[in-house]
Scaffold this active site. Structure first.
Site, PDB file in Angstrom:
ATOM      1  N   GLY A   8      57.217  51.530  71.959  1.00 45.48           N
ATOM      2  CA  GLY A   8      56.676  50.259  72.436  1.00 45.48           C
ATOM      3  C   GLY A   8      57.294  49.143  71.604  1.00 45.48           C
ATOM      4  N   ALA A   9      58.546  49.406  71.169  1.00 37.60           N
ATOM      5  CA  ALA A   9      59.197  48.553  70.156  1.00 37.60           C
ATOM      6  C   ALA A   9      59.582  47.171  70.671  1.00 37.60           C
ATOM      7  CB  ALA A   9      60.437  49.260  69.630  1.00 37.60           C
ATOM      8  N   ALA A  10      59.656  47.001  71.998  1.00 35.16           N
ATOM      9  CA  ALA A  10      60.088  45.700  72.515  1.00 35.16           C
ATOM     10  C   ALA A  10      58.914  44.788  72.843  1.00 35.16           C
ATOM     11  CB  ALA A  10      60.952  45.905  73.759  1.00 35.16           C
ATOM     12  N   GLY A  12      55.017  42.788  72.143  1.00 38.18           N
ATOM     13  CA  GLY A  12      54.537  41.711  71.271  1.00 38.18           C
ATOM     14  C   GLY A  12      54.291  42.187  69.851  1.00 38.18           C
ATOM     15  N   ILE A  13      53.765  43.395  69.694  1.00 39.05           N
ATOM     16  CA  ILE A  13      53.576  43.965  68.352  1.00 39.05           C
ATOM     17  C   ILE A  13      54.868  44.643  67.905  1.00 39.05           C
ATOM     18  CG2 ILE A  13      52.340  45.719  66.997  1.00 39.05           C
ATOM     19  CD1 ILE A  13      49.998  45.356  69.044  1.00 39.05           C
ATOM     20  N   ASN A  99      46.566  52.872  79.397  1.00 38.57           N
ATOM     21  CA  ASN A  99      47.101  53.269  78.092  1.00 38.57           C
ATOM     22  C   ASN A  99      46.881  54.752  77.754  1.00 38.57           C
ATOM     23  OD1 ASN A  99      47.921  50.676  77.884  1.00 38.57           O
ATOM     24  ND2 ASN A  99      46.481  50.052  76.300  1.00 38.57           N
ATOM     25  N   ASP A 155      41.329  45.122  61.143  1.00 42.34           N
ATOM     26  CA  ASP A 155      39.930  44.790  60.848  1.00 42.34           C
ATOM     27  C   ASP A 155      39.764  44.481  59.354  1.00 42.34           C
ATOM     28  OD1 ASP A 155      39.328  45.347  63.545  1.00 42.34           O
ATOM     29  OD2 ASP A 155      39.234  47.473  63.086  1.00 42.34           O
ATOM     30  N   HIS A 185      37.383  50.923  66.195  1.00 45.64           N
ATOM     31  CA  HIS A 185      38.100  49.655  66.335  1.00 45.64           C
ATOM     32  C   HIS A 185      37.773  49.000  67.679  1.00 45.64           C
ATOM     33  CE1 HIS A 185      41.089  46.544  66.145  1.00 45.64           C
ATOM     34  NE2 HIS A 185      41.596  46.957  67.301  1.00 45.64           N
TER      35      HIS A 185
END
Ligand SMILES: NC(=O)c1ccc[n+]([C@@H]2O[C@H](COP(=O)([O-])OP(=O)(O)OC[C@H]3O[C@@H](n4cnc5c(N)ncnc54)[C@H](O)[C@@H]3O)[C@@H](O)[C@H]2O)c1
Ligand SMILES: O=C(O)C[C@H](O)C(=O)O
Length: 346
Positions: A8-10, A12-13, A99, A155, A185
């Protein structure tokens, strides 16, 4: 030197997290996997003058599993921020539908191509995606509870920042580790244990009850502040990249044999499978949950050596109530996540 993958490297995170990892001289290679734009992100980061070799991987089609295999082969740490983020009006649970499958397929890749890697799950809802990951690893016969973490560091980061504001600490870093964050979380599963603060206990004691109540609520629902401010453009990305890196850095340091005091003491909490980690079994029995976020101590291979169950002892009656609520919420998500894999038709 450690080979790290970001799945998921591209996103926002993924992008700022990959940047921070590229800046770490202990990272030998950075595998950037995403279904889109990973080549661009990898090319961009590869121009930074640090040792890590950066490679981007993307599947050629929906059925292509080869790219994931190539990305993960040889990786010792795998960080997963792949998946959709919230929009205003949504809860993290609303993300489960999309997800859950994403996390499951990526973890299946881990099981096949780097089964001994330490896996850090960022994708929401963490309370359920971690049990999904655990069940998928079990299915492949490679589940090591000590090597699976749900990342709840954001958190802790929020708890420190918001407390610094309240007690007038100019540098929130002095509060690092001061507020134990346990539970899960999401919303009321996040429990900040202010009574466990030692160095700043007298300053906290001076704060009015109403202020403390608002503080706890702000830590629990801090994610909503960002979702609302971004107004449809996603959720926390930059603060999350910082938080995810803060946790991953400890693992990388531990694995690199650096004698880092922090990784050898109890660090930020992470959401883990309690029965499989020293100190966790009793918490599991007391609260009737198999997963919970607790401060962890890392072993020299970056796995969880133990969890600090002592933070749950001697809590206030108000905190005890919050813990009960958290355990109930976590329990429901664990069932949902577990059933997603165990109950799924092959
Ligand atoms: N644990 C936490 O504290 C925390 C904090 C913030 C966000 N999150 C969660 O992290 C996730 C990502 O958030 P974001 O803002 O980066 O979202 P984003 O949409 O900006 O990025 C997600 C990335 O995942 C990629 N992706 C989707 N399916 C994939 C697959 N099968 N394989 C590989 N990559 C895939 C997308 O292409 C995209 O680049 C969300 O679920 C969000 O809720 C967790
Ligand atoms: O709030 C979200 O959906 C993202 C993340 O879990 C957060 O706490 O910021």
């Amino acid at each position: 030197m450690v080979k790290v993958a970001v799945c998921g490297a591209a996103g926002g995170i993924g992008q700022p997290l990959s940047l921070l990892l590229k800046l770490n001289p202990l990272v030998s290679e950075l595998s950037l996997y995403d279904i889109a734009n990973s080549a661009g992100v990898a090319a961009d980061l590869s121009h930074i003058s640090t040792p890590a070799i950066v490679k981007g991987y993307a599947p050629a089609s929906r059925d292509d599993l080869e790219a994931l295999g190539s990305a993960l082969t040889g990786c010792e740490v795998v960080i997963i921020p792949a998946g959709v983020p919230r929009k205003p009006g949504m809860t993290r649970d609303d993300l489960f539908k999309i997800n859950a499958g994403i996390v499951r397929s990526l973890v299946a890749g881990v099981a096949k191509h780097c089964p001994r890697a330490v896996v850090c799950i960022i994708s929401n809802p963490v309370n359920a995606t971690v049990p999904i990951a655990a069940e998928e690893l079990k299915k492949h016969g490679v589940f090591d509870p000590k090597k699976l973490f749900g990342v709840t560091t954001l958190d802790s980061v929020r708890a420190e920042t918001f407390l610094a504001e309240l007690i007038g600490a100019k540098d929130p870093e002095v509060l690092r580790g001061e507020v134990a964050i346990v539970g899960g979380h999401s919303g009321d599963t996040i429990v900040p244990l202010l009574s466990k603060s030692s160095k700043h206990a007298s300053q906290i004691a001076k704060l009015p009850q109403e202020t403390l109540k608002k503080y706890i609520h702000r830590v629990q629902f801090g994610g909503d502040e960002v979702v609302q401010a971004k107004n449809g453009a996603g959720s926390a990305t930059l603060s999350m990249a910082h938080a995810g890196y803060r946790f991953a850095e400890l693992i990388i340091q531990a694995k690199s044999g650096k004698s880092v005091t922090r990784s050898r003491s109890f660090t930020d909490a992470a959401y883990v499978y309690l029965p499989g980690i020293e100190g966790g079994k009793q918490v599991s029995q007391t609260y009737g949950v198999d997963y919970f976020a607790l401060p962890v101590r890392l072993a020299r291979d970056g796995s969880a050596e133990s969890v600090d169950a002592s933070v749950l002892k001697g809590v206030t009656s108000q905190e005890r109530e919050l813990l009960k609520i958290a355990a109930a919420g976590v329990g429901k998500s664990v069932v949902q996540g577990t059933n997603f894999v165990v109950g799924a038709k092959l």
